[in-house]
Design a protein around this motif. Structure first.
Motif, mmCIF file in Angstrom:
data_model
loop_
_atom_site.group_PDB
_atom_site.id
_atom_site.type_symbol
_atom_site.label_atom_id
_atom_site.label_comp_id
_atom_site.label_asym_id
_atom_site.label_seq_id
_atom_site.Cartn_x
_atom_site.Cartn_y
_atom_site.Cartn_z
ATOM 1 N N ALA A 25 0.827 -1.205 0.000
ATOM 2 C CA ALA A 25 0.000 0.000 0.000
ATOM 3 C C ALA A 25 0.862 1.256 0.000
ATOM 4 C CB ALA A 25 -0.927 -0.004 1.211
ATOM 5 N N LEU A 26 1.951 1.225 0.726
ATOM 6 C CA LEU A 26 2.839 2.382 0.803
ATOM 7 C C LEU A 26 3.651 2.543 -0.476
ATOM 8 C CD1 LEU A 26 3.611 4.601 2.784
ATOM 9 C CD2 LEU A 26 5.434 3.140 3.599
ATOM 10 N N GLN A 27 3.873 1.455 -1.186
ATOM 11 C CA GLN A 27 4.695 1.483 -2.397
ATOM 12 C C GLN A 27 4.149 2.455 -3.443
ATOM 13 O OE1 GLN A 27 7.630 -0.011 -2.700
ATOM 14 N NE2 GLN A 27 7.911 0.891 -4.701
ATOM 15 N N TRP A 28 2.841 2.524 -3.604
ATOM 16 C CA TRP A 28 2.246 3.413 -4.609
ATOM 17 C C TRP A 28 2.577 4.873 -4.298
ATOM 18 C CZ3 TRP A 28 0.623 3.650 -9.310
ATOM 19 C CH2 TRP A 28 -0.091 4.753 -9.738
ATOM 20 N N ASP A 29 2.385 5.281 -3.052
ATOM 21 C CA ASP A 29 2.705 6.666 -2.664
ATOM 22 C C ASP A 29 4.190 6.952 -2.834
ATOM 23 O OD1 ASP A 29 0.077 7.273 -2.017
ATOM 24 O OD2 ASP A 29 0.321 6.694 0.084
ATOM 25 N N MET A 30 5.020 6.006 -2.476
ATOM 26 C CA MET A 30 6.465 6.175 -2.611
ATOM 27 C C MET A 30 6.850 6.304 -4.080
ATOM 28 S SD MET A 30 7.695 3.467 0.318
ATOM 29 C CE MET A 30 9.290 3.294 -0.391
ATOM 30 N N GLN A 31 6.211 5.531 -4.924
ATOM 31 C CA GLN A 31 6.526 5.557 -6.342
ATOM 32 C C GLN A 31 6.221 6.931 -6.942
ATOM 33 O OE1 GLN A 31 4.279 2.841 -8.846
ATOM 34 N NE2 GLN A 31 6.124 2.422 -10.031
ATOM 35 N N GLN A 32 5.159 7.566 -6.494
ATOM 36 C CA GLN A 32 4.820 8.894 -7.003
ATOM 37 C C GLN A 32 5.922 9.905 -6.670
ATOM 38 O OE1 GLN A 32 2.127 9.251 -9.023
ATOM 39 N NE2 GLN A 32 2.061 7.041 -8.724
ATOM 40 N N ILE A 33 6.465 9.806 -5.478
ATOM 41 C CA ILE A 33 7.541 10.712 -5.073
ATOM 42 C C ILE A 33 8.820 10.404 -5.845
ATOM 43 C CG2 ILE A 33 9.014 11.406 -3.136
ATOM 44 C CD1 ILE A 33 6.499 10.998 -1.352
ATOM 45 N N GLN A 34 9.130 9.132 -6.015
ATOM 46 C CA GLN A 34 10.323 8.745 -6.771
ATOM 47 C C GLN A 34 10.234 9.223 -8.217
ATOM 48 O OE1 GLN A 34 9.987 4.606 -5.749
ATOM 49 N NE2 GLN A 34 11.653 4.723 -4.256
ATOM 50 N N LEU A 35 9.043 9.192 -8.796
ATOM 51 C CA LEU A 35 8.861 9.699 -10.157
ATOM 52 C C LEU A 35 9.061 11.209 -10.216
ATOM 53 C CD1 LEU A 35 5.834 7.556 -11.396
ATOM 54 C CD2 LEU A 35 8.178 7.480 -12.250
ATOM 55 N N ALA A 36 8.604 11.922 -9.186
ATOM 56 C CA ALA A 36 8.812 13.375 -9.142
ATOM 57 C C ALA A 36 10.301 13.702 -9.073
ATOM 58 C CB ALA A 36 8.069 13.980 -7.948
ATOM 59 N N VAL A 37 11.058 12.930 -8.294
ATOM 60 C CA VAL A 37 12.508 13.132 -8.210
ATOM 61 C C VAL A 37 13.145 12.848 -9.576
ATOM 62 C CG1 VAL A 37 14.662 12.279 -7.179
ATOM 63 C CG2 VAL A 37 12.656 12.683 -5.728
ATOM 64 N N ALA A 38 12.719 11.782 -10.228
ATOM 65 C CA ALA A 38 13.267 11.436 -11.545
ATOM 66 C C ALA A 38 12.963 12.535 -12.569
ATOM 67 C CB ALA A 38 12.705 10.092 -12.008
ATOM 68 N N ARG A 39 11.742 13.068 -12.532
ATOM 69 C CA ARG A 39 11.391 14.167 -13.454
ATOM 70 C C ARG A 39 12.270 15.386 -13.219
ATOM 71 N NH1 ARG A 39 6.110 12.364 -12.737
ATOM 72 N NH2 ARG A 39 5.785 13.771 -11.009
ATOM 73 N N ARG A 40 12.488 15.722 -11.950
ATOM 74 C CA ARG A 40 13.309 16.889 -11.634
ATOM 75 C C ARG A 40 14.764 16.644 -12.048
ATOM 76 N NH1 ARG A 40 14.599 21.640 -12.267
ATOM 77 N NH2 ARG A 40 15.822 22.589 -10.631
ATOM 78 N N ALA A 41 15.278 15.445 -11.840
ATOM 79 C CA ALA A 41 16.647 15.123 -12.262
ATOM 80 C C ALA A 41 16.774 15.260 -13.777
ATOM 81 C CB ALA A 41 17.031 13.718 -11.803
#
Length: 174
Positions: A25-41
């Motif tokens: 359940a937590l993985q989905w929320d974490m994935q959204q943040i990881q994608l935001a970091v990847a977009r910014r990078a």
């Protein structure tokens, strides 16, 4: 026959117990943040005219812009891990944690207040997101874990899985 009621631990004075989430359940929320970091990078890479060789630099810069740093302290005894994470400024309703046999995940998301935003962030501005994964060297029992938030410190008490318990589980599965 005795009842096998599980005793719920009580929070210490000024502390709030947190109920760990299921890792999936937590993985989905974490994935959204990881994608935001990847977009910014990627934006940083693109701003530098796509010059290669700075991927780690871009990633760490993106993380520093989007995620609040979380310092941790880990102590280990023969039967347990004690972990302390500094999440000052986050309330228990803004934090989610999950506990897996060899990993602890912390996700924090500040809730926006109704106050209007200033044009520029204050000098002591910190991002409103926390994402931290902590790997432990021995297997822990997620069901026996106690997690509490007290004065901005997230405290984990994680009992280790003993060899006898591990063998018992393996025997039941066979």
């Amino acid at each position: 026959m005795k009842s096998k009621k599980t005793l719920r631990p009580k929070a210490g004075p000024g502390a709030t117990l947190l109920q760990p989430s299921e890792p999936e359940a937590l993985q989905w929320d974490m994935q959204q943040i990881q994608l935001a970091v990847a977009r910014r990078a990627y934006e940083l890479f693109d701003t530098r005219n796509r010059e290669h060789g700075h991927d780690w630099e871009d990633w760490f810069q993106a993380e520093s812009e989007l995620l609040r740093p979380v310092s941790i302290a880990v102590s280990e005894s023969a039967d347990r891990f004690s972990i302390r994470a500094n999440v000052l400024g986050f309330g228990s309703n803004e934090l989610k944690v999950s506990i897996e046999p060899k990993r602890i995940s912390i996700l924090g998301r500040k809730q926006m207040s109704g106050a209007p935003e200033a044009e520029a962030p204050p000098a002591d501005f910190y991002p409103d997101l926390v994402l931290r994964m902590i790997d432990v060297s021995s297997e822990v029992d997620p069901d026996g874990a106690v997690v509490e938030l007290q004065s901005g410190i997230l405290k984990f008490e994680l009992p280790k899985v003993t060899m006898a318990a591990r063998n018992s589980v393996a025997a039941r599965k066979a």
